[in-house]
Design an enzyme around this catalytic site. Structure first.
Site, PDB file in Angstrom:
ATOM      1  N   ASN A  45      -0.534  29.544  -8.779  1.00  0.00           N
ATOM      2  CA  ASN A  45      -0.032  29.443  -7.397  1.00  0.00           C
ATOM      3  C   ASN A  45       1.377  28.836  -7.389  1.00  0.00           C
ATOM      4  O   ASN A  45       1.675  27.921  -8.157  1.00  0.00           O
ATOM      5  CB  ASN A  45      -0.986  28.643  -6.489  1.00  0.00           C
ATOM      6  CG  ASN A  45      -1.298  27.251  -6.986  1.00  0.00           C
ATOM      7  OD1 ASN A  45      -1.329  27.007  -8.187  1.00  0.00           O
ATOM      8  ND2 ASN A  45      -1.538  26.332  -6.070  1.00  0.00           N
ATOM      9  N   VAL A  46       2.218  29.391  -6.543  1.00  0.00           N
ATOM     10  CA  VAL A  46       3.595  28.914  -6.423  1.00  0.00           C
ATOM     11  C   VAL A  46       3.825  28.608  -4.944  1.00  0.00           C
ATOM     12  O   VAL A  46       3.813  29.517  -4.103  1.00  0.00           O
ATOM     13  CB  VAL A  46       4.603  29.970  -6.939  1.00  0.00           C
ATOM     14  CG1 VAL A  46       6.041  29.478  -6.761  1.00  0.00           C
ATOM     15  CG2 VAL A  46       4.336  30.285  -8.413  1.00  0.00           C
ATOM     16  N   GLU A  47       3.981  27.315  -4.648  1.00  0.00           N
ATOM     17  CA  GLU A  47       4.123  26.890  -3.250  1.00  0.00           C
ATOM     18  C   GLU A  47       5.591  26.892  -2.820  1.00  0.00           C
ATOM     19  O   GLU A  47       6.500  27.068  -3.628  1.00  0.00           O
ATOM     20  CB  GLU A  47       3.490  25.504  -3.072  1.00  0.00           C
ATOM     21  CG  GLU A  47       1.995  25.552  -3.379  1.00  0.00           C
ATOM     22  CD  GLU A  47       1.256  24.262  -3.076  1.00  0.00           C
ATOM     23  OE1 GLU A  47       1.896  23.208  -2.898  1.00  0.00           O
ATOM     24  OE2 GLU A  47       0.011  24.325  -3.023  1.00  0.00           O
ATOM     25  N   CYS A  53      -0.718  32.694  -3.852  1.00  0.00           N
ATOM     26  CA  CYS A  53      -1.894  32.221  -4.587  1.00  0.00           C
ATOM     27  C   CYS A  53      -1.854  32.738  -6.025  1.00  0.00           C
ATOM     28  O   CYS A  53      -1.209  33.751  -6.322  1.00  0.00           O
ATOM     29  CB  CYS A  53      -3.167  32.746  -3.939  1.00  0.00           C
ATOM     30  SG  CYS A  53      -3.515  32.055  -2.331  1.00  0.00           S
ATOM     31  N   GLU A 109      -4.230  34.214  -7.753  1.00  0.00           N
ATOM     32  CA  GLU A 109      -4.844  35.534  -7.948  1.00  0.00           C
ATOM     33  C   GLU A 109      -3.856  36.641  -7.621  1.00  0.00           C
ATOM     34  O   GLU A 109      -3.735  37.629  -8.333  1.00  0.00           O
ATOM     35  CB  GLU A 109      -6.077  35.701  -7.044  1.00  0.00           C
ATOM     36  CG  GLU A 109      -7.192  34.707  -7.292  1.00  0.00           C
ATOM     37  CD  GLU A 109      -7.078  33.457  -6.438  1.00  0.00           C
ATOM     38  OE1 GLU A 109      -5.952  32.947  -6.248  1.00  0.00           O
ATOM     39  OE2 GLU A 109      -8.119  32.983  -5.952  1.00  0.00           O
ATOM     40  N   CYS A 131      -9.343  33.055  -1.891  1.00  0.00           N
ATOM     41  CA  CYS A 131      -9.206  32.996  -0.433  1.00  0.00           C
ATOM     42  C   CYS A 131      -9.295  34.412   0.150  1.00  0.00           C
ATOM     43  O   CYS A 131      -9.318  35.411  -0.590  1.00  0.00           O
ATOM     44  CB  CYS A 131      -7.869  32.350  -0.055  1.00  0.00           C
ATOM     45  SG  CYS A 131      -6.460  33.443  -0.277  1.00  0.00           S
ATOM     46  N   CYS A 188      -6.532  36.897  -0.904  1.00  0.00           N
ATOM     47  CA  CYS A 188      -6.696  37.336  -2.302  1.00  0.00           C
ATOM     48  C   CYS A 188      -7.849  38.333  -2.409  1.00  0.00           C
ATOM     49  O   CYS A 188      -7.751  39.326  -3.130  1.00  0.00           O
ATOM     50  CB  CYS A 188      -6.920  36.139  -3.211  1.00  0.00           C
ATOM     51  SG  CYS A 188      -5.426  35.119  -3.359  1.00  0.00           S
TER      52      CYS A 188
END
Ligand code: THU
Length: 163
Positions: free
Chosen positions: A61-63, A72, A74, A111, A114
């Site tokens: 995940n890269v925020e 996310c 996935e 989620c 995803c």
């Protein structure tokens, strides 16, 4: 009255009961989790997809400061697989996550967004993608399939006009 009885594919298991490929996929997801950029949530997620020719592509995940721009793990793994030419041959995906308030025995499931994207991959790959979900310690593992995690899904066929 018509009753539809569907056999559940969902299975509770542990890392030690996974087959070699499932275990390798989960290991790669765990490794990718270390690449997570999550300064806002502190929740690191790693995912790895397996292709029909047994290649593994991982993602984390890269925020983003604009929270909604976060991707996310996935979906990061799926778009990375796509970039490597694997848009139509994804067969499995593993996901694992760790966070400071996340119980060490709790599995993480994909989620909704995803699941939606996994469903599209499943449709174009022509298979019911297996989803391997783990707790941070790789003790508790759940195995399911996208058809089970996203029933009555909206997908490519939903846009087709009836012939
Ligand atoms: N996250 C994932 O990477 N995958 C999911 O399926 C659920 C949520 C990430 C997004 C965000 O960076 C953090 O977990 C907290 O929501």
């Amino acid at each position: 009255m018509l009753f539809l009885i569907r056999r559940l594919k969902m299975k509770k298991t542990s890392y030690h009961h996974l087959n070699r490929i499932q275990a390798e996929l989960l290991d790669k997801a765990e490794k990718a989790m270390k690449m997570s950029y999550c300064p806002y949530s502190g929740f690191s997620v790693g995912a790895a997809v397996l292709t029909k020719n047994h290649e593994i592509v991982a993602g984390a995940n890269v925020e983003n400061a604009a929270y909604g721009s976060t991707i996310c793990a996935e979906r990061a793994a799926l778009v990375s697989a796509n970039a490597k030419g694997h848009q139509r041959d994804v067969i499995k995906i593993a996901v694992i996550a760790k966070g400071k308030n996340h119980p060490s025995s709790e599995i993480t499931a994909p989620c909704g967004s995803c699941r939606q994207m996994i469903f599209e991959s499943a449709r174009i790959s022509g298979c019911d993608i297996e989803i391997i979900m783990s707790d941070p310690e790789k003790e508790n593992v759940m195995i399911s399939a996208i058809s089970e995690l996203l029933p009555l899904a909206f997908g490519p066929n939903s846009l087709k006009s009836p012939s």
